[in-house]
Design a protein around this motif. Structure first.
Motif, PDB file in Angstrom:
ATOM      1  N   ASN A 111     -10.696 -50.211  70.287  1.00 28.67           N
ATOM      2  CA  ASN A 111     -10.104 -49.199  69.404  1.00 28.67           C
ATOM      3  C   ASN A 111      -8.585 -49.244  69.479  1.00 28.67           C
ATOM      4  O   ASN A 111      -7.897 -49.069  68.471  1.00 28.67           O
ATOM      5  N   LEU A 160      -6.811 -48.048  65.973  1.00 29.88           N
ATOM      6  CA  LEU A 160      -7.525 -46.834  65.591  1.00 29.88           C
ATOM      7  C   LEU A 160      -7.216 -45.741  66.604  1.00 29.88           C
ATOM      8  O   LEU A 160      -7.423 -44.564  66.350  1.00 29.88           O
ATOM      9  N   ASP A 161      -6.729 -46.156  67.765  1.00 33.30           N
ATOM     10  CA  ASP A 161      -6.448 -45.217  68.848  1.00 33.30           C
ATOM     11  C   ASP A 161      -5.159 -45.678  69.523  1.00 33.30           C
ATOM     12  O   ASP A 161      -4.818 -46.869  69.468  1.00 33.30           O
ATOM     13  N   ASN A 180       0.527 -43.650  59.010  1.00 34.15           N
ATOM     14  CA  ASN A 180       0.534 -44.480  57.805  1.00 34.15           C
ATOM     15  C   ASN A 180       0.878 -45.931  58.116  1.00 34.15           C
ATOM     16  O   ASN A 180       0.303 -46.859  57.543  1.00 34.15           O
ATOM     17  N   ALA A 193      -2.150 -47.467  59.560  1.00 32.50           N
ATOM     18  CA  ALA A 193      -3.119 -47.778  58.506  1.00 32.50           C
ATOM     19  C   ALA A 193      -2.747 -49.094  57.832  1.00 32.50           C
ATOM     20  O   ALA A 193      -3.609 -49.924  57.526  1.00 32.50           O
ATOM     21  N   ASP A 194      -1.452 -49.284  57.632  1.00 33.86           N
ATOM     22  CA  ASP A 194      -0.966 -50.518  57.029  1.00 33.86           C
ATOM     23  C   ASP A 194      -1.263 -51.730  57.913  1.00 33.86           C
ATOM     24  O   ASP A 194      -1.664 -52.793  57.428  1.00 33.86           O
ATOM     25  N   ARG A 239      -3.663 -51.954  60.171  1.00 33.42           N
ATOM     26  CA  ARG A 239      -5.112 -52.198  60.116  1.00 33.42           C
ATOM     27  C   ARG A 239      -5.481 -52.942  58.842  1.00 33.42           C
ATOM     28  O   ARG A 239      -6.330 -53.823  58.824  1.00 33.42           O
ATOM     29  N   ASN A 240      -4.798 -52.572  57.791  1.00 35.44           N
ATOM     30  CA  ASN A 240      -5.107 -53.152  56.494  1.00 35.44           C
ATOM     31  C   ASN A 240      -4.671 -54.608  56.387  1.00 35.44           C
ATOM     32  O   ASN A 240      -5.383 -55.451  55.838  1.00 35.44           O
ATOM     33  N   PHE A 275     -12.036 -55.871  60.818  1.00 32.29           N
ATOM     34  CA  PHE A 275     -13.036 -55.282  61.714  1.00 32.29           C
ATOM     35  C   PHE A 275     -14.437 -55.738  61.376  1.00 32.29           C
ATOM     36  O   PHE A 275     -14.819 -55.787  60.204  1.00 32.29           O
ATOM     37  N   PRO A 300     -10.543 -53.696  51.434  1.00 32.28           N
ATOM     38  CA  PRO A 300      -9.212 -53.739  52.070  1.00 32.28           C
ATOM     39  C   PRO A 300      -8.118 -54.070  51.060  1.00 32.28           C
ATOM     40  O   PRO A 300      -7.003 -53.560  51.166  1.00 32.28           O
ATOM     41  N   TYR A 339      -6.933 -51.017  49.133  1.00 26.84           N
ATOM     42  CA  TYR A 339      -5.927 -50.205  49.823  1.00 26.84           C
ATOM     43  C   TYR A 339      -4.621 -50.964  50.007  1.00 26.84           C
ATOM     44  O   TYR A 339      -3.586 -50.365  50.265  1.00 26.84           O
TER      45      TYR A 339
END
Ligand SMILES: Nc1ncnc2c1ncn2[C@@H]1O[C@H](COP(=O)(O)OP(=O)(O)O)[C@@H](O)[C@H]1O
Ligand SMILES: [Mg+2]
Lengths: 231, 408
Positions: free
Chosen positions: A52, A57-58, A78, A81-82, A84-85, A90, A110, A113
């Motif tokens: 994570n 995510l964490d 934000n 999130a970018d 991760r994107n 995942f 993906p 977004y």
């Protein structure tokens, strides 16, 4: 080779009321581009907690995490999130596809977004699906696919953004052994193409596909088959 | 993420659960339909009243014999014969705010044309009466001063009387018998429709005032009029005209101090304006009641959206894991809520407009569906979606991705 991932002294403390639980007790390791790493360990040893954090995510309670040279520590939600994107893909144990949504649209998600236009999205999604051997299943809904096929859709979704790392938490946990072997074959093939993969598993034969095994116990790393880069 | 994509996701979510989406929308559909129908019926009523105001003529003051009580009820007016043609003349000459004044007498009886007969109202009125009431003829001519001064036996027919006595034929020039006395028909009046009291204003025959006074009504003295109709010079001076008339008649009738007046003045436009106001207030009230159902519908939407957020927790987690920002999730659920209410609003507008039209067909009651009310209803339904969709959407956007992904 340069490090794609570099963890230094990562601690993660969960507090529940007045109780505190240290799930990660200061772990450090780095992963080079193109590596295929298996994270092993007993249930509850902190593998998912580590994933994570790797997956942005964490956030760790302490320690530093550099992903592709970027310090993740000070980022806003934000920005995470970018990351991760754009930098991560995942693959989950439970596939985690959107129900009642055609496979190709799951793969496209993906890119939605990321703000790509529909034509470009569709083109990239189709080629990712081809890469995982799912041509012809584009319009099937997840419920119309087998477990192995669903996991392939998830892998295509993880691939589609051309990420720096693919993170897979027990990707074969819900699959029978022959399907598991197929999926591992796919991961191996992707790794040969140069994609960095970090995968959690507690099965030794699955871990054997990876070039490097890191073993967790009670929130610490007890062995790393390729310790030369551990700092 | 672009708007089109958000819209597509929202549409898919609504399509996935068609029945639930419809039931959720039902509150909004009913609310908007009620608002539209109520506003249509209400503005129909206002329209009728304003038509009636126009049909009476503008700036009219009615002077009636008899006194008023403080409550405005006329008492003892039945046989009172306290107003005369001299009063009418005095009002014309001495009240600067008055444009026209006309005495009238009223009777009723049979009007006969050959073997056709019709029982109707017989009105005696000076030529000015038709100026005051803004009531032209559609055939022949109206009264002139010679008819009045000479008490000539001529008459004007209202549309209803003309139809009943002559059918499609042209009555102008024919002889009719009013209370057995022959009269020449010189004109037919334009159609007026219903009065505010619901009487058919076209069901009447008009003769010159003096002719009526001599031949058709019995009175104790000559020159008695049953009522005086006055037209003020403008809307601004209508109250001034009323008080001028009151003080003039008080003086002429020697009414001083505590003596009760033997006449009453009534400002017709004012009465109707009050009626119009109350009908507007009524339609506002109906609209307000209807909008309560909108709020109830909105709460229903909020409820279902909250359920939907919980049900789709895992989906939210997946989206967040692969790069959806808080705002992407917020907009997704807001779009869903607003789409739901706007769709409901559109259906409601259709239903409300259809319902209002059906009511107006069936009950012969005019309904007015104004473009404004449609725009207002549509905007309002969207606003309900924004208002009641915000909390669930906020809740969705605030989820922790790890918890959301793990949610069973
Ligand atoms: N959100 C949390 N709150 C409290 N404790 C947690 C939380 N997440 C994980 N843990 C605890 O941390 C430990 C490691 O969990 P995890 O990383 O999921 O283990 P695994 O190696 O099986 O994936 C477990 O003992 C678990 O109970
Ligand atoms: Mg785990």
């Amino acid at each position: 080779m340069s490090s794609v991932i570099s963890l230094t002294g990562i601690r993660r403390v969960f507090s529940m009321g007045d109780q505190q639980f240290e799930a990660l007790k200061g772990i450090s390791f780095s992963v080079d581009a193109g590596e295929f790493v298996a994270i092993m360990g007993a249930s509850g040893s902190g593998k998912s907690t580590c994933m994570n954090i790797l997956g942005c995510l964490d956030l760790p309670t302490a320690g530093s995490y550099l992903l592709d040279g970027l310090d993740v520590g000070g980022m806003t939600p934000n920005q995470l999130a970018d990351i991760r994107n754009k930098k991560l893909g995942f693959v989950f144990q439970g596939f985690n596809l959107l129900a009642r949504t055609p496979a190709v649209e799951n793969v496209e998600l993906p890119l939605v977004y990321a703000g790509l236009h529909s034509k470009e999205r569709r083109q990239k999604a189709l080629s990712a699906m081809e890469q995982v051997g799912l041509s012809g299943k584009e319009n099937n809904h997840p419920s119309q696919l087998s477990g192995g096929q669903q996991q392939r859709v998830a892998i295509a979704r993880a691939l589609v953004n051309n990420p720096a790392v693919i993170l897979a938490d027990e990707p074969t946990g819900n699959l029978d052994s022959s399907t598991s072997n197929e999926i591992m074959g796919l991961f191996t093939a992707l790794n040969r193409q140069g994609i960095t993969i970090i995968m959690v598993t507690h099965e030794h034969d699955v871990a054997a596909y990876a070039g490097r095994q890191i073993t967790f116990k009670d929130g610490s790393i007890i062995s790393d088959s390729q310790t030369k880069r551990t700092s | 993420m672009d708007f089109l994509q958000t819209l597509k996701i929202a549409l898919r979510a609504l399509r996935t659960n068609k029945m639930r989406s419809f039931l959720t929308m039902l509150g909004i559909i009913i609310g908007i339909a009620a608002v539209i129908a109520m506003m249509a019926v209400g503005s129909g009523a206002s329209y009728v009243i304003s038509q009636q105001i126009a049909s009476i003529g503008s700036n009219i003051i009615l002077v009636l014999p008899g006194s008023t009580t403080s409550g405005g009820l006329r008492t003892g007016s039945g046989g009172a014969q306290t107003l005369s043609s001299d009063d009418v003349k005095a009002i014309m000459t001495d009240c600067p705010s008055v444009a026209y004044a006309a005495g009238t007498v009223r009777s009723s009886g049979q009007v006969v044309n050959g073997n056709m007969n019709w029982s109707t109202v017989i009105m005696g009125g000076a030529p000015e009466l038709f100026e005051i009431r803004e009531w032209p003829v559609v055939a022949g001519r109206s009264f002139n001063q010679q008819d009045e001064d000479g008490a000539i036996k001529v008459c004007l027919l209202g549309q209803t009387v003309a139809e009943n006595l002559f059918g499609a034929a042209d009555p102008v020039g024919s002889i009719v018998r009013i209370k057995k006395i022959p009269f020449t028909v010189i004109g037919v009046l334009e159609r007026k429709g219903q009065s505010p009291q619901g009487q058919d204003q076209d069901d009447a025959v008009f003769v010159p005032l003096r002719t009526a006074q001599r031949n058709l009504v019995r009175s104790q003295r000559t020159g008695i009029v049953g009522a005086i109709m006055v037209k003020a010079k403008s809307e601004e001076v209508i109250n001034k005209a009323e008080s001028e008339i009151q003080s003039l008649l008080n003086q002429r009738h020697r009414i001083t101090g505590g003596k009760e007046a033997d006449f009453t003045t009534r400002n017709l436009s004012e009465i109707l304006a009050v009626a119009e106001q109350s009908s507007k207030a009524m339609s506002l009230l109906l609209g307000a009641v209807a909008s309560i159902s909108l709020i109830v519908g909105g709460i229903g939407i909020m409820n279902i959206m909250l359920v939907s957020v919980t049900e789709r927790t895992r989906e939210i987690g997946i989206r967040m894991a692969i790069g959806a920002k808080k705002n992407d999730i917020l907009w997704q659920f807001m779009t869903e809520a607003v789409l739901l209410t706007m769709l409901g609003g559109l259906i409601g507008i259709g239903l409300g407009a259809g319902g209002a039209t059906a009511v107006s067909r069936m009950l012969d009651w005019p309904t007015l569906i104004s473009p404004q009310s449609i725009v207002i209803a549509f905007v309002f339904s969207g606003a309900v979606g924004i208002f009641f969709g915000f909390y669930p959407a906020k809740k969705a956007a605030g989820l922790n991705p790890i918890d959301a992904l793990r949610y069973e």
